[in-house]
Enzyme design. Structure first.
Site, mmCIF file in Angstrom:
data_model
loop_
_atom_site.group_PDB
_atom_site.id
_atom_site.type_symbol
_atom_site.label_atom_id
_atom_site.label_comp_id
_atom_site.label_asym_id
_atom_site.label_seq_id
_atom_site.Cartn_x
_atom_site.Cartn_y
_atom_site.Cartn_z
ATOM 1 N N ASN A 173 0.731 -1.301 0.014
ATOM 2 C CA ASN A 173 0.052 -0.071 -0.081
ATOM 3 C C ASN A 173 0.941 1.208 0.037
ATOM 4 O O ASN A 173 0.408 2.443 -0.599
ATOM 5 C CB ASN A 173 -0.887 0.079 1.209
ATOM 6 C CG ASN A 173 -1.862 1.416 1.430
ATOM 7 O OD1 ASN A 173 -2.321 1.760 0.733
ATOM 8 N ND2 ASN A 173 -1.186 1.992 2.445
ATOM 9 N N ILE A 178 -9.263 9.337 -2.862
ATOM 10 C CA ILE A 178 -9.928 8.873 -1.416
ATOM 11 C C ILE A 178 -9.404 10.027 -0.539
ATOM 12 O O ILE A 178 -8.282 10.566 -0.663
ATOM 13 C CB ILE A 178 -9.347 7.522 -1.356
ATOM 14 C CG1 ILE A 178 -9.673 6.618 -2.312
ATOM 15 C CG2 ILE A 178 -9.772 6.995 0.213
ATOM 16 C CD1 ILE A 178 -11.141 6.267 -2.539
ATOM 17 N N TYR A 203 3.781 10.103 -10.836
ATOM 18 C CA TYR A 203 3.052 9.131 -10.275
ATOM 19 C C TYR A 203 2.339 8.109 -11.134
ATOM 20 O O TYR A 203 2.325 7.036 -10.772
ATOM 21 C CB TYR A 203 2.053 9.966 -9.345
ATOM 22 C CG TYR A 203 1.015 9.342 -8.501
ATOM 23 C CD1 TYR A 203 1.617 8.862 -7.242
ATOM 24 C CD2 TYR A 203 -0.308 9.287 -8.745
ATOM 25 C CE1 TYR A 203 0.595 7.935 -6.584
ATOM 26 C CE2 TYR A 203 -1.301 8.548 -7.846
ATOM 27 C CZ TYR A 203 -0.822 8.028 -6.925
ATOM 28 O OH TYR A 203 -1.705 7.253 -6.090
ATOM 29 N N LYS A 213 2.126 4.187 -11.176
ATOM 30 C CA LYS A 213 1.057 3.221 -10.722
ATOM 31 C C LYS A 213 0.706 2.284 -12.204
ATOM 32 O O LYS A 213 0.393 1.226 -12.123
ATOM 33 C CB LYS A 213 -0.286 4.229 -10.629
ATOM 34 C CG LYS A 213 -0.111 4.797 -9.120
ATOM 35 C CD LYS A 213 -0.001 3.945 -8.175
ATOM 36 C CE LYS A 213 0.267 4.436 -6.735
ATOM 37 N NZ LYS A 213 0.298 3.557 -5.608
#
Length: 265
Positions: free
Chosen positions: A93, A190, A157, A161
Site C-alpha cells: 500500500n 480517496i 505518479y 501506478k
C-alpha cells in the site's frame, strides 16, 4: 471474509490513510498484522485502534521503515517472518506522489516515486514469494485510477501506478501455478493525507475535493473504508478464483473523460 481470521498479513504504509484503515479492518476480522510505516506515533495509534477492534497486542508487529530504502524493505520482510514464522497476505500500500508535468518534473522526484511505488512492492513480492507459496496466499497491490488513465500534473505518479499494474498482472501470471493470487485495487480520489504530503495547501485540497463532485460519476470522493473492504475481499478466500485483476474503486472516475456538469441544488 472469515477466512482471514488467524492469518498473517503484512500491510505497508499502515500509519495513515488506506493502509491504516486496512489494518483496522483486518484486525476486526481477526487477522494477525505486521504493520510498517514512517511515522512512529501514527503507527502506534493504528496499533492501539487494532487492539480496540479485538486483535491481541502480541498479534501486532510494528516496523518503522522507509520503503524508499532497499535495506529497510528487506528489514520489513525479515522481521515479519522472524516474528510470525509465516505470511498469508501481502498488501503493498505504501506510496508517494509529487506534482510535476513533462516540463516541471525532476529526476530526483522520479527516483523517489519509483523507489517507493514500484521497487518496494517488487522487492517485497520477490522476498516473500516462498512464504506466500507455502500458505497459498494472496497479494493486493494498492495502485490508482492514475494507472489506467492519464492525469495532468502528476506524471511520474501516473507512470509508477501503470508500472505497478504491470507488476500485478505479470506476478499473477507467474505465481498462479503456485496457488498465489495477485490483484490490484485502483482507487480514485480517496480522502487521505497523501495529497497534502505531496504539496497541496489546505485551500488547494478543499478545492480539489470540491472538484471531485464533477470528475467522479458518483459526485464525491471516496472514503478509506470503501477501499479497505475490497482489499480484504481480494485477500480472503471469498475471491479464490480472482487473480490478475485491476479493480477500480473510483466512483466512476474512469468513466468520465470530461467533467460532469456542476450540481444544481
Amino acid at each position: 471474509m472469515s477466512s482471514l481470521k488467524g492469518k498473517v498479513a503484512l500491510v505497508t504504509g499502515a500509519s495513515s490513510g488506506i493502509g491504516a484503515e486496512t489494518a483496522r479492518y483486518f484486525a476486526s476480522l481477526g487477522c494477525y498484522l505486521s504493520l510498517t510505516g514512517r511515522n512512529e506515533a501514527n503507527l502506534k495509534t493504528v496499533a492501539e485502534e487494532c487492539q480496540q477492534n479485538g486483535l491481541p497486542k502480541d498479534k501486532i508487529l510494528l516496523i518503522l521503515a522507509d520503503l524508499g530504502s532497499e535495506e529497510d524493505v528487506k528489514k520489513v520482510a525479515d522481521k515479519t517472518i522472524e516474528y510470525f514464522g509465516s505470511l498469508d497476505v501481502l498488501v503493498n500500500n505504501a506510496g508517494v506522489v509529487y506534482p510535476g508535468s513533462i516540463e516541471t518534473f525532476t529526476l530526483e522526484q522520479f527516483d523517489k516515486t519509483f523507489d517507493v511505488n514500484v521497487r518496494a512492492p517488487l522487492q517485497l513480492t520477490h522476498l516473500l514469494k516462498p512464504h506466500l507459496i507455502k500458505t497459498k496466499g494472496a497479494i493486493v497491490n494498492v495502485s490508482s485510477v492514475n494507472g489506467v488513465m492519464a492525469f495532468p500534473g502528476v506524471m511520474t505518479y501516473c507512470m509508477s501506478k501503470t508500472t505497478l499494474d504491470c507488476l500485478t498482472q505479470n506476478s499473477a501470471h507467474d505465481l498462479a501455478p503456485h496457488g498465489v493470487r495477485v490483484n490490484s485495487v485502483n482507487p480514485g480520489v480517496i480522502k487521505t493525507a497523501v495529497h497534502k504530503r505531496g504539496g497541496m495547501t489546505d485551500e488547494q485540497y478543499a478545492q480539489f475535493l470540491k472538484k471531485c463532485e464533477r470528475t467522479h460519476a458518483m459526485g464525491r470522493p471516496g472514503n478509506v473504508d470503501e477501499v479497505a473492504k475490497v482489499i480484504a475481499f481480494l485477500a480472503s478466500d471469498d475471491s479464490s478464483y480472482v487473480t490478475g485483476e485491476l479493480i477500480t474503486i473510483d466512483g466512476g472516475r474512469h468513466l468520465l473523460t470530461v467533467m460532469a456538469p456542476e450540481k444544481t441544488e
